[in-house]
Scaffold this motif. Structure first.
Motif, PDB file in Angstrom:
ATOM      1  N   ALA A 258       1.045  -1.246   0.395  1.00 54.10           N
ATOM      2  CA  ALA A 258      -0.135   0.160   0.265  1.00 54.10           C
ATOM      3  C   ALA A 258       0.912   1.411  -0.037  1.00 54.10           C
ATOM      4  CB  ALA A 258      -1.006  -0.040   1.782  1.00 54.10           C
ATOM      5  N   ALA A 259       1.885   1.029   0.753  1.00 56.41           N
ATOM      6  CA  ALA A 259       2.724   2.291   0.674  1.00 56.41           C
ATOM      7  C   ALA A 259       3.549   2.841  -0.214  1.00 56.41           C
ATOM      8  CB  ALA A 259       3.984   2.102   2.072  1.00 56.41           C
ATOM      9  N   SER A 260       3.380   1.692  -1.280  1.00 56.46           N
ATOM     10  CA  SER A 260       4.657   2.211  -2.596  1.00 56.46           C
ATOM     11  C   SER A 260       3.470   2.120  -3.589  1.00 56.46           C
ATOM     12  CB  SER A 260       5.242   0.051  -3.144  1.00 56.46           C
ATOM     13  OG  SER A 260       5.616   0.065  -1.703  1.00 56.46           O
ATOM     14  N   SER A 261       2.664   1.817  -3.178  1.00 62.87           N
ATOM     15  CA  SER A 261       1.391   2.299  -4.577  1.00 62.87           C
ATOM     16  C   SER A 261       1.478   4.162  -3.874  1.00 62.87           C
ATOM     17  CB  SER A 261      -0.227   2.014  -4.406  1.00 62.87           C
ATOM     18  OG  SER A 261      -0.618   1.445  -3.202  1.00 62.87           O
ATOM     19  N   ILE A 262       1.037   4.131  -3.170  1.00 66.47           N
ATOM     20  CA  ILE A 262       0.856   5.551  -3.148  1.00 66.47           C
ATOM     21  C   ILE A 262       2.545   6.416  -3.709  1.00 66.47           C
ATOM     22  CG2 ILE A 262       0.695   7.670  -0.653  1.00 66.47           C
ATOM     23  CD1 ILE A 262      -0.897   5.025   0.807  1.00 66.47           C
ATOM     24  N   SER A 263       3.516   5.892  -3.071  1.00 66.47           N
ATOM     25  CA  SER A 263       4.215   7.077  -3.867  1.00 66.47           C
ATOM     26  C   SER A 263       4.151   6.577  -5.169  1.00 66.47           C
ATOM     27  CB  SER A 263       6.140   6.018  -3.204  1.00 66.47           C
ATOM     28  OG  SER A 263       5.066   5.897  -1.378  1.00 66.47           O
ATOM     29  N   VAL A 264       3.789   5.635  -5.215  1.00 67.12           N
ATOM     30  CA  VAL A 264       3.737   5.310  -6.961  1.00 67.12           C
ATOM     31  C   VAL A 264       2.967   6.562  -7.620  1.00 67.12           C
ATOM     32  CG1 VAL A 264       3.376   4.169  -9.258  1.00 67.12           C
ATOM     33  CG2 VAL A 264       4.865   3.204  -6.942  1.00 67.12           C
ATOM     34  N   VAL A 265       1.800   6.481  -7.370  1.00 70.61           N
ATOM     35  CA  VAL A 265       1.283   7.755  -7.714  1.00 70.61           C
ATOM     36  C   VAL A 265       1.578   9.174  -7.659  1.00 70.61           C
ATOM     37  CG1 VAL A 265      -1.579   8.597  -7.357  1.00 70.61           C
ATOM     38  CG2 VAL A 265      -1.066   5.308  -7.262  1.00 70.61           C
ATOM     39  N   LEU A 266       2.038   8.946  -6.236  1.00 64.88           N
ATOM     40  CA  LEU A 266       2.760  10.432  -5.969  1.00 64.88           C
ATOM     41  C   LEU A 266       3.719  10.904  -7.251  1.00 64.88           C
ATOM     42  CD1 LEU A 266       2.533  12.399  -4.326  1.00 64.88           C
ATOM     43  CD2 LEU A 266       4.489  12.481  -2.988  1.00 64.88           C
ATOM     44  N   MET A 267       4.848  10.139  -7.944  1.00 65.37           N
ATOM     45  CA  MET A 267       5.671  10.456  -8.548  1.00 65.37           C
ATOM     46  C   MET A 267       5.195  10.095  -9.597  1.00 65.37           C
ATOM     47  SD  MET A 267       8.823   7.365  -9.485  1.00 65.37           S
ATOM     48  CE  MET A 267       7.432   5.862  -9.409  1.00 65.37           C
TER      49      MET A 267
END
Length: 290
Positions: A258-267
């Protein structure tokens, strides 16, 4: 005859290319190991869970309102911080560019002074200034302007104030660099042709300073999106930004996917911002290479 003269030239060009690749190899290795590999690992973590591919981490953006509200609050704070730093930084950069060299150095030194202390120290300083018994509330109360202390921290206001203070130099420096490249003869010519100071500024100086404005706004906006310490200290749990959402998913729930998906979307949002900025003004002009 042509072949005999062109072969040495081609061999020389190939040697130069190999030499350039050899010289670039250490920098490329650092970029790949510290930037490309972590980004690939981040994207992989977001779609691989329990031994198989999954999109559940991205489905939460459609089903969980916390994700949307956090992103909206983060982008709202970033917009406010960007606009306020532009309003504050533009006059400072204008004055620094217009002053003689020794005075402009002094102005820039005062702007860069906060860089000599860490972000954590500056955030704690604002916490002391804005708390209910802090200097700001005490001064307002002693002046008779308020009867009860104002709530200046543990909300969005304190977060925005501290973030503006920390990121203001990132707005001033690109503006100053752009303004120093504007020939003063252009404004003098506009004035000699009968233009008023406001007309000369809006028709000549302001458009020429646009690359610095775009560069500063992009820098401040993107940096605000990733802020963590300032909203954590001054937000009091009421100001919830994307970086805090990533931290909670890892520290509290141990949800790396979940944390990785949030980071990818923000990126991806950051890449989109850079793309939109490049459509407005080419990056060659923003970076001052053209």
């Amino acid at each position: 005859m042509t072949t005999s003269t062109s072969n040495p030239s081609m061999q020389h060009d190939r040697r130069e290319q190999r030499l350039m690749l050899l010289l670039l190899a250490p920098a490329l290795l650092v970029i790949v190991s510290l930037l490309i590999v972590p980004l690939v690992w981040l994207a992989w973590q977001s779609i691989w869970q329990d031994g198989g591919f999954t999109v559940i981490n991205y489905q939460r953006f459609l089903t969980d309102s916390v994700y949307w509200m956090t992103f909206l609050q983060t982008f709202r704070i970033a917009v406010v911080v960007t606009l306020v730093t532009l309003l504050l930084g533009y006059p400072v950069a204008y004055v620094a560019a217009a002053l003689p060299q020794r005075w402009s150095v002094l102005v820039l030194a005062m702007v860069l002074l906060p860089f000599w202390t860490s972000v954590l120290v500056r955030a704690y300083a604002w916490l002391i200034l804005l708390q209910r018994t802090g200097i700001v509330n005490s001064a307002l109360k002693n002046a008779g302007l308020i009867d009860t202390p104002l709530l200046l921290i543990n909300n969005e206001f304190g977060t925005v104030m501290a973030t503006i203070h920390i990121l203001l130099p990132f707005m001033v420096l690109p503006l100053y660099a752009t303004m120093k490249k504007i020939p003063p003869e252009l404004t003098m010519a506009g004035a000699s042709l009968g233009g008023s100071p406001s007309h000369v500024f809006t028709r000549i100086f302001l458009p020429l300073s646009l690359p610095g404005m775009i560069a500063g706004m992009v820098l401040v906006f993107v940096l605000t999106l990733g802020f963590y310490i300032t909203p954590e200290l001054l937000g009091g749990g009421r100001t919830y930004m994307v970086s805090m959402l990533v931290s909670r998913n890892i520290q509290v729930y141990n949800e790396w996917g979940a944390a990785s998906s949030i980071s990818v979307v923000l990126m991806l949002c950051v890449f989109l911002i850079f793309r939109l900025a490049s459509l407005l003004i080419p990056f060659e002009r923003i970076m001052g290479t053209r």
